[in-house]
Scaffold this motif. Structure first.
Motif, mmCIF file in Angstrom:
data_model
loop_
_atom_site.group_PDB
_atom_site.id
_atom_site.type_symbol
_atom_site.label_atom_id
_atom_site.label_comp_id
_atom_site.label_asym_id
_atom_site.label_seq_id
_atom_site.Cartn_x
_atom_site.Cartn_y
_atom_site.Cartn_z
ATOM 1 N N GLU A 53 0.862 -1.236 0.028
ATOM 2 C CA GLU A 53 -0.046 -0.056 0.047
ATOM 3 C C GLU A 53 0.868 1.284 0.029
ATOM 4 N N LEU A 54 1.915 1.320 0.712
ATOM 5 C CA LEU A 54 2.908 2.284 0.688
ATOM 6 C C LEU A 54 3.510 2.389 -0.741
ATOM 7 N N TYR A 55 3.723 1.446 -1.288
ATOM 8 C CA TYR A 55 4.564 1.588 -2.458
ATOM 9 C C TYR A 55 3.474 2.247 -3.755
ATOM 10 N N LEU A 56 2.241 1.736 -3.558
ATOM 11 C CA LEU A 56 1.107 2.182 -4.428
ATOM 12 C C LEU A 56 0.688 3.701 -3.986
ATOM 13 N N LYS A 57 1.018 4.066 -2.784
ATOM 14 C CA LYS A 57 0.494 5.549 -2.554
ATOM 15 C C LYS A 57 2.150 6.261 -2.915
ATOM 16 N N ALA A 58 3.242 5.739 -3.135
ATOM 17 C CA ALA A 58 4.158 6.518 -3.621
ATOM 18 C C ALA A 58 4.244 6.544 -5.149
ATOM 19 N N LEU A 59 3.825 5.525 -5.860
ATOM 20 C CA LEU A 59 3.393 5.518 -7.228
ATOM 21 C C LEU A 59 2.611 6.696 -7.466
ATOM 22 N N THR A 110 7.764 0.053 -12.189
ATOM 23 C CA THR A 110 6.746 -0.741 -11.656
ATOM 24 C C THR A 110 5.843 -1.573 -12.669
ATOM 25 N N ALA A 111 5.943 -1.175 -13.916
ATOM 26 C CA ALA A 111 5.173 -1.977 -15.013
ATOM 27 C C ALA A 111 6.125 -3.233 -14.946
ATOM 28 N N ALA A 112 7.522 -3.239 -14.916
ATOM 29 C CA ALA A 112 8.492 -4.272 -15.075
ATOM 30 C C ALA A 112 8.297 -5.263 -13.979
ATOM 31 N N PRO A 116 2.996 -7.492 -13.934
ATOM 32 C CA PRO A 116 2.687 -8.913 -14.338
ATOM 33 C C PRO A 116 1.872 -9.744 -13.376
ATOM 34 N N HIS A 117 1.968 -9.443 -11.964
ATOM 35 C CA HIS A 117 1.299 -10.128 -11.042
ATOM 36 C C HIS A 117 0.671 -9.522 -10.079
ATOM 37 N N ASP A 118 0.403 -8.005 -10.418
ATOM 38 C CA ASP A 118 -0.107 -7.294 -9.479
ATOM 39 C C ASP A 118 -1.233 -6.446 -10.042
ATOM 40 N N ALA A 119 -2.627 -6.819 -10.278
ATOM 41 C CA ALA A 119 -3.616 -6.381 -10.744
ATOM 42 C C ALA A 119 -3.706 -4.696 -10.604
ATOM 43 N N THR A 120 -3.539 -4.442 -9.304
ATOM 44 C CA THR A 120 -3.747 -3.011 -9.013
ATOM 45 C C THR A 120 -2.461 -2.104 -9.512
ATOM 46 N N ALA A 121 -1.308 -2.684 -9.385
ATOM 47 C CA ALA A 121 -0.161 -1.993 -9.941
ATOM 48 C C ALA A 121 -0.317 -1.980 -11.220
ATOM 49 N N ALA A 122 -0.889 -3.096 -12.350
ATOM 50 C CA ALA A 122 -1.109 -3.088 -13.485
ATOM 51 C C ALA A 122 -2.090 -1.896 -14.068
#
Length: 195
Positions: A53-59, A110-112, A116-122
């Protein structure tokens, strides 16, 4: 009485972004984040949730800083193609500068690594790319309307080509020590915008 936070969440988010950007998601542990941010583990979890969640907030924070500047650069009155050319050349320059080259683009990383294995990140990556493509497309439509772009050129397919080029410049820049490879690719792509 509620206890006040003993740290600045915005500063912690920026510091987390820097650490994730340098190391990547998998190579950054919660212990690394605690040490780098100078914030207790419990406070990090309470404020940001899990490492993911922290990573996604940083993104999200990273994305908020990029798009407004691109919109401004590509929406200035007057000719549109100089802004598009400047954007491509800026990406190329950043892809070969030592202090920026090895970090790459946080979205591309993040794309790389995660998409490939995290739908939210994708979805977040796709959303970012959709926005960039839309900004490029709008600038190219304007360029064609102003006679800068030949009438037979499709602004949407050119925008998509440039999106892929920009992301590719970041990836190749991280691994290649040959700046000519980056510059030549950028200039060849820009030649497609000419008569």
């Amino acid at each position: 009485m509620a206890r006040t936070k003993e740290f600045d969440p915005d500063a912690a988010l920026r510091a987390a972004l820097e650490l994730f950007w340098q190391r990547g998601y998998e190579a950054t542990s919660m212990s690394d984040l605690v040490t780098h941010l100078g914030v207790g583990r419990a406070s990090l979890y309470a404020t940001f949730g899990s490492k993911r969640e922290l990573y996604l907030k940083a993104l999200e924070h990273y994305e908020r800083g990029l798009l407004p500047q691109m919109l401004e650069d590509l929406s200035r009155p007057g000719p549109a193609l100089p802004g598009v050319r400047a954007l491509v050349r800026r990406y190329a320059t950043e892809a070969i500068e030592d202090d920026l080259r090895l970090r790459g683009c946080f979205v591309t990383n993040t794309a790389a690594e995660l998409a490939p294995h995290d739908a939210t990140a994708a979805r977040r990556v796709e959303r970012n790319w959709d926005r960039l493509e839309t900004v490029l497309h709008a600038a190219l439509v304007r360029a064609r309307a102003q006679g800068e772009l030949p009438a037979g050129r499709d602004p949407l397919t050119l925008a998509r080509m440039l999106l892929v080029l920009l992301q590719g410049l970041r990836v190749v820049g991280k691994a290649s020590a040959d700046p000519a490879r980056i510059r030549d690719a950028a200039e060849q792509a820009l030649a497609l915008l000419d008569d």
